[in-house]
Design a protein around this motif. Structure first.
Motif, PDB file in Angstrom:
ATOM      1  N   GLN A  97     -12.576  -2.004  -7.209  1.00 58.44           N
ATOM      2  CA  GLN A  97     -12.264  -2.034  -5.627  1.00 58.44           C
ATOM      3  C   GLN A  97     -11.884  -2.817  -4.872  1.00 58.44           C
ATOM      4  OE1 GLN A  97     -15.190   1.724  -4.295  1.00 58.44           O
ATOM      5  NE2 GLN A  97     -15.737   1.903  -6.269  1.00 58.44           N
ATOM      6  N   THR A  98     -12.212  -4.118  -5.649  1.00 54.49           N
ATOM      7  CA  THR A  98     -11.474  -5.234  -4.861  1.00 54.49           C
ATOM      8  C   THR A  98     -10.072  -4.669  -4.533  1.00 54.49           C
ATOM      9  OG1 THR A  98     -11.819  -6.562  -6.936  1.00 54.49           O
ATOM     10  CG2 THR A  98     -13.696  -5.738  -4.945  1.00 54.49           C
ATOM     11  N   ARG A  99      -9.574  -4.051  -5.593  1.00 51.74           N
ATOM     12  CA  ARG A  99      -7.975  -4.727  -5.547  1.00 51.74           C
ATOM     13  C   ARG A  99      -7.353  -2.624  -5.314  1.00 51.74           C
ATOM     14  NH1 ARG A  99      -7.214  -8.258 -10.755  1.00 51.74           N
ATOM     15  NH2 ARG A  99      -5.491  -9.552  -9.082  1.00 51.74           N
ATOM     16  N   GLY A 100      -5.920  -3.330  -5.426  1.00 52.11           N
ATOM     17  CA  GLY A 100      -5.022  -2.217  -5.381  1.00 52.11           C
ATOM     18  C   GLY A 100      -5.271  -1.351  -3.587  1.00 52.11           C
ATOM     19  N   VAL A 101      -5.146  -0.338  -3.883  1.00 50.32           N
ATOM     20  CA  VAL A 101      -4.975   1.269  -3.049  1.00 50.32           C
ATOM     21  C   VAL A 101      -6.149   1.366  -2.407  1.00 50.32           C
ATOM     22  CG1 VAL A 101      -5.188   2.789  -4.030  1.00 50.32           C
ATOM     23  CG2 VAL A 101      -3.374   3.170  -2.246  1.00 50.32           C
ATOM     24  N   TRP A 102      -7.124   0.581  -3.449  1.00 43.30           N
ATOM     25  CA  TRP A 102      -8.931   0.425  -2.699  1.00 43.30           C
ATOM     26  C   TRP A 102      -9.164  -0.125  -1.691  1.00 43.30           C
ATOM     27  CZ3 TRP A 102      -9.844   5.095  -4.658  1.00 43.30           C
ATOM     28  CH2 TRP A 102      -9.380   5.869  -5.768  1.00 43.30           C
ATOM     29  N   VAL A 103      -8.473  -1.578  -1.675  1.00 39.34           N
ATOM     30  CA  VAL A 103      -9.057  -2.321  -0.416  1.00 39.34           C
ATOM     31  C   VAL A 103      -8.105  -2.245   1.224  1.00 39.34           C
ATOM     32  CG1 VAL A 103      -9.421  -4.043  -1.682  1.00 39.34           C
ATOM     33  CG2 VAL A 103      -6.938  -4.077  -1.134  1.00 39.34           C
ATOM     34  N   SER A 104      -7.207  -0.770   0.891  1.00 38.39           N
ATOM     35  CA  SER A 104      -6.594  -0.440   2.164  1.00 38.39           C
ATOM     36  C   SER A 104      -7.353   0.115   3.409  1.00 38.39           C
ATOM     37  CB  SER A 104      -5.352   1.166   2.029  1.00 38.39           C
ATOM     38  OG  SER A 104      -6.613   2.068   1.292  1.00 38.39           O
ATOM     39  N   ILE A 105      -6.754  -0.155   4.655  1.00 37.63           N
ATOM     40  CA  ILE A 105      -7.704   0.364   5.334  1.00 37.63           C
ATOM     41  C   ILE A 105      -7.611   2.065   5.535  1.00 37.63           C
ATOM     42  CG2 ILE A 105      -7.971  -0.200   8.068  1.00 37.63           C
ATOM     43  CD1 ILE A 105      -5.946  -2.384   8.097  1.00 37.63           C
ATOM     44  N   GLY A 106      -8.960   2.144   6.018  1.00 35.48           N
ATOM     45  CA  GLY A 106      -9.074   3.615   6.143  1.00 35.48           C
ATOM     46  C   GLY A 106     -10.169   4.202   5.211  1.00 35.48           C
TER      47      GLY A 106
ATOM     48  N   MET B 283       0.678  -1.272  -0.048  1.00 30.02           N
ATOM     49  CA  MET B 283       0.143   0.240   0.083  1.00 30.02           C
ATOM     50  C   MET B 283       0.804   1.279  -0.126  1.00 30.02           C
ATOM     51  SD  MET B 283      -2.922  -0.845  -0.516  1.00 30.02           S
ATOM     52  CE  MET B 283      -2.293  -1.564  -1.323  1.00 30.02           C
ATOM     53  N   GLN B 284       2.034   0.687   1.010  1.00 32.95           N
ATOM     54  CA  GLN B 284       2.975   2.897   0.490  1.00 32.95           C
ATOM     55  C   GLN B 284       3.523   2.413  -0.771  1.00 32.95           C
ATOM     56  OE1 GLN B 284       5.872   2.160   4.158  1.00 32.95           O
ATOM     57  NE2 GLN B 284       3.413   1.914   4.861  1.00 32.95           N
ATOM     58  N   MET B 285       3.445   2.062  -1.730  1.00 33.16           N
ATOM     59  CA  MET B 285       4.396   2.093  -2.882  1.00 33.16           C
ATOM     60  C   MET B 285       3.477   3.265  -3.424  1.00 33.16           C
ATOM     61  SD  MET B 285       5.019  -1.990  -4.155  1.00 33.16           S
ATOM     62  CE  MET B 285       5.903  -0.786  -5.108  1.00 33.16           C
ATOM     63  N   TYR B 286       1.771   3.323  -3.473  1.00 31.02           N
ATOM     64  CA  TYR B 286       0.814   4.379  -3.946  1.00 31.02           C
ATOM     65  C   TYR B 286       1.114   5.766  -3.285  1.00 31.02           C
ATOM     66  CZ  TYR B 286      -1.761   1.084  -5.281  1.00 31.02           C
ATOM     67  OH  TYR B 286      -2.380  -0.352  -6.019  1.00 31.02           O
ATOM     68  N   ARG B 287       1.099   6.425  -4.606  1.00 35.80           N
ATOM     69  CA  ARG B 287       1.753   8.039  -4.340  1.00 35.80           C
ATOM     70  C   ARG B 287       0.309   9.048  -3.513  1.00 35.80           C
ATOM     71  NH1 ARG B 287       2.750   7.987 -10.228  1.00 35.80           N
ATOM     72  NH2 ARG B 287       4.909   7.932  -9.098  1.00 35.80           N
ATOM     73  N   GLY B 288       0.408   9.956  -2.753  1.00 31.46           N
ATOM     74  CA  GLY B 288       0.076  10.802  -2.918  1.00 31.46           C
ATOM     75  C   GLY B 288      -1.208  10.170  -1.710  1.00 31.46           C
TER      76      GLY B 288
ATOM     77  N   LEU C  67      -2.841   6.020  -8.346  1.00 32.39           N
ATOM     78  CA  LEU C  67      -3.970   5.054  -7.425  1.00 32.39           C
ATOM     79  C   LEU C  67      -4.608   4.580  -8.282  1.00 32.39           C
ATOM     80  CD1 LEU C  67      -5.559   8.136  -6.141  1.00 32.39           C
ATOM     81  CD2 LEU C  67      -4.496   6.858  -4.786  1.00 32.39           C
ATOM     82  N   ASP C  68      -4.883   4.405  -9.886  1.00 30.03           N
ATOM     83  CA  ASP C  68      -5.250   3.655 -10.770  1.00 30.03           C
ATOM     84  C   ASP C  68      -4.367   2.153 -11.050  1.00 30.03           C
ATOM     85  OD1 ASP C  68      -3.169   4.911 -11.944  1.00 30.03           O
ATOM     86  OD2 ASP C  68      -4.946   5.738 -13.847  1.00 30.03           O
ATOM     87  N   ALA C  69      -3.284   2.378 -10.391  1.00 29.10           N
ATOM     88  CA  ALA C  69      -2.358   1.086 -10.975  1.00 29.10           C
ATOM     89  C   ALA C  69      -2.510  -0.337  -9.488  1.00 29.10           C
ATOM     90  CB  ALA C  69      -1.110   1.166 -10.509  1.00 29.10           C
ATOM     91  N   GLU C  70      -2.432  -1.061 -10.126  1.00 30.76           N
ATOM     92  CA  GLU C  70      -2.738  -2.815  -9.531  1.00 30.76           C
ATOM     93  C   GLU C  70      -1.518  -2.938  -8.728  1.00 30.76           C
ATOM     94  OE1 GLU C  70      -3.919  -6.574 -10.571  1.00 30.76           O
ATOM     95  OE2 GLU C  70      -5.473  -5.249 -12.040  1.00 30.76           O
ATOM     96  N   ALA C  71      -2.243  -3.255  -7.076  1.00 34.27           N
ATOM     97  CA  ALA C  71      -1.030  -3.704  -6.199  1.00 34.27           C
ATOM     98  C   ALA C  71       0.594  -4.625  -7.145  1.00 34.27           C
ATOM     99  CB  ALA C  71      -1.419  -4.350  -5.565  1.00 34.27           C
ATOM    100  N   TRP C  72       1.216  -4.747  -6.443  1.00 31.66           N
ATOM    101  CA  TRP C  72       2.537  -5.390  -7.815  1.00 31.66           C
ATOM    102  C   TRP C  72       2.249  -6.716  -7.348  1.00 31.66           C
ATOM    103  CZ3 TRP C  72       7.393  -2.224  -8.256  1.00 31.66           C
ATOM    104  CH2 TRP C  72       8.015  -1.406  -8.737  1.00 31.66           C
ATOM    105  N   ARG C  73       2.851  -7.457  -8.301  1.00 34.09           N
ATOM    106  CA  ARG C  73       2.064  -8.734  -7.980  1.00 34.09           C
ATOM    107  C   ARG C  73       3.883  -9.261  -7.080  1.00 34.09           C
ATOM    108  NH1 ARG C  73      -1.579 -11.781  -9.768  1.00 34.09           N
ATOM    109  NH2 ARG C  73      -3.261 -11.045 -11.671  1.00 34.09           N
ATOM    110  N   VAL C  74       3.761 -10.207  -6.617  1.00 35.31           N
ATOM    111  CA  VAL C  74       5.243 -10.501  -5.767  1.00 35.31           C
ATOM    112  C   VAL C  74       6.053 -10.819  -6.840  1.00 35.31           C
ATOM    113  CG1 VAL C  74       5.019 -13.340  -5.400  1.00 35.31           C
ATOM    114  CG2 VAL C  74       5.679 -12.269  -3.809  1.00 35.31           C
TER     115      VAL C  74
END
Length: 462
Positions: free
Chosen positions: A263-272, A36-41, A67-74
């Motif tokens: 909204q089920t992936r990426g930063v959209w599932v971040s807590i908060g 999640m900390q990879m996302y800017r802003g 924001l519109d990027a998917e979380a990086w795969r491992v």
């Protein structure tokens, strides 16, 4: 001796601070290992270390995607992290990876691991990338866990015995491996386990880097939970609501352009964010009263506190189980040092001092202390893990489930099985089963007696 240092632990324990301390002391640079900390802003929602607290230390892979990027795969994270590690070392500096997405860190620390073992759901899905469309090719994969388990028992009974009957994801995964490769997952696991043992026998090692140190910043659960609740309040003061509203406005703007954001992936599932989404929707709709809006806000913030505590628990569970298991398989549990951050006022004594001493000893090629010797918390944690290891069968890479016919419950591990056998529920079940047996025996005897009397009455001359 140029080590690779990894800092792991639950959210709120002080991982980022320790990484900066070590980087400042040993000429290091930091690699962010938090998805999640990879996302800017969004520095507040994603809990990024403030710039003023970084002490001028370079932080790689931090605030680097939109924001519109998917979380990086491992796999992508591993490749980039390894490239950055090589670059940092080429410049004579010490690479330090820190973050709460522990399967990112684990993928960097270890050479290839068992398929489906030692990595989380995301990286499991990546190991056979074609599996995203497997349900189209094999429709049975969309069936219920009961149907999937029945099929798995047919093609791979060893794996079928391994998984809990309701764990549809893992059952499905084992079937995917069979359909995709034509081989049973149990055979693949055994083969890879054998390869690992061979590598260990040949002293090749399973750690990717010979001089690896892992610091686990840990705190007592009650202390950490109170700290996390307070941190949510601090995040609100720092601008959590503003960042969440920014994300909400972004979604509305995309929707107005006819773009649907997953909204089920990426930063959209971040807590908060997801916990506050109903609050912002109620404000936009304009139908709720002021009191209803305020109640919704209060409830949303409480949900953030609960989710944060649960996330911290899951992070600790990962370290205790999967990271420890990987270190055990590699014969490298001595590389893991628990640092007790329960009392932050003792930071220098309990965290900074011991960690610096350990790094220094490794750089000087001198023996490092026993991990259990650092604190009572470390002794308790590692002592419990070592006791479990002595009881567990080390040669079985697959294991199996345990089903209690008395209680009609299935346990996924041997530890859970022994806990169940000693539980009040199981003991009550045994008593109930005994009473049922006695009752059934009583009625059976009565039935036999009745049949005997009836037979005597029907005999001639009776």
């Amino acid at each position: 001796m140029n080590p690779l240092i990894a800092v792991v632990g639950a959210t709120g324990t002080g991982k980022s601070k320790l990484a900066v301390d070590l980087a400042s002391r040993f000429n290091g640079e930091i690699i962010n290992g938090d998805a999640m900390q990879m996302y800017r802003g969004l520095p507040i929602i994603t809990n990024q270390i403030p710039i003023e607290e970084r002490n001028g230390i370079p932080h790689h892979l931090l605030s680097c995607i939109d924001l519109d990027a998917e979380a990086w795969r491992v796999g992508l994270f591993k490749r980039e992290a390894l490239r950055i590690i090589e670059d940092i070392r080429a410049r004579g500096k010490v690479p330090i990876i820190v973050g709460g997405t522990h399967y990112y860190t684990q993928a960097v620390l270890f050479k290839e691991q068992l398929v489906g073992e030692g990595v989380d759901d995301e990286s499991e899905r990546e190991q056979l990338t074609e599996f995203s469309s497997t349900s189209k090719k094999w429709p049975i994969l969309d069936s219920s866990p009961e149907v999937l388990l029945e099929k798995l028992r047919e093609v791979d009974p060893v794996m079928a015995a391994r998984w809990h009957p309701r764990d549809g994801r893992k059952i499905r995964r084992s079937l995917e491996i069979y359909f995709q490769t034509g081989r049973r997952a149990s055979d693949i696991y055994k083969e890879q386990f054998s390869q690992k043992r061979k590598a260990m026998d040949q002293e090749e090692g399973l750690l990717r880097f010979e001089n690896t140190l892992v610091f686990w910043v840990h705190a007592e659960k009650e202390v950490l939970n109170a700290r996390l609740d307070a941190r949510v309040d601090d995040m609100v003061k720092q601008g959590l609501m503003t960042e969440a509203e920014k994300m909400s406005d972004y979604l509305r703007e995309k929707a107005s352009q006819g773009i649907e954001v997953d909204q089920t992936r990426g930063v959209w599932v971040s807590i908060g964010f997801k916990e506050l989404a109903p609050y912002f929707k109620a404000i936009r709709d304009g139908e709720a009263s002021e009191k209803e809006i305020e109640d919704l806000k209060r409830n949303s913030l409480e949900l953030i506190r609960i989710a944060t505590r649960q996330y911290g628990t899951s992070q600790v569970k990962w370290i205790r189980n999967k990271l420890w298991k990987a270190l055990t398989e590699a014969g490298e549990t001595r590389r893991l040092y628990l640092l007790d951050s329960s009392n932050v006022s003792d930071w220098s004594k309990c965290i900074a001092g011991p960690s610096e001493e350990i790094v220094q000893l490794m750089q000087q090629n001198k023996p490092t202390p026993d991990p259990k010797s650092l604190s009572q918390l470390a002794a308790a944690e590692f002592g419990a893990k070592e006791a479990q290891a002595q009881k567990r069968e080390q040669t079985d890479p697959i294991g199996r489930c345990y089903t209690c016919d008395v209680c009609q419950k299935t346990m996924a591990t041997e530890d859970q099985w022994h806990i169940h056998l000693n539980s009040h529920q199981h003991k009550r079940g045994l008593k109930s089963a005994s009473k049922r047996t006695q009752r059934d025996e009583y009625f059976r005897k009565k039935e036999l007696e009745a049949k005997g009397i009836q037979a005597l009455e029907t005999e001639p001359g009776s």
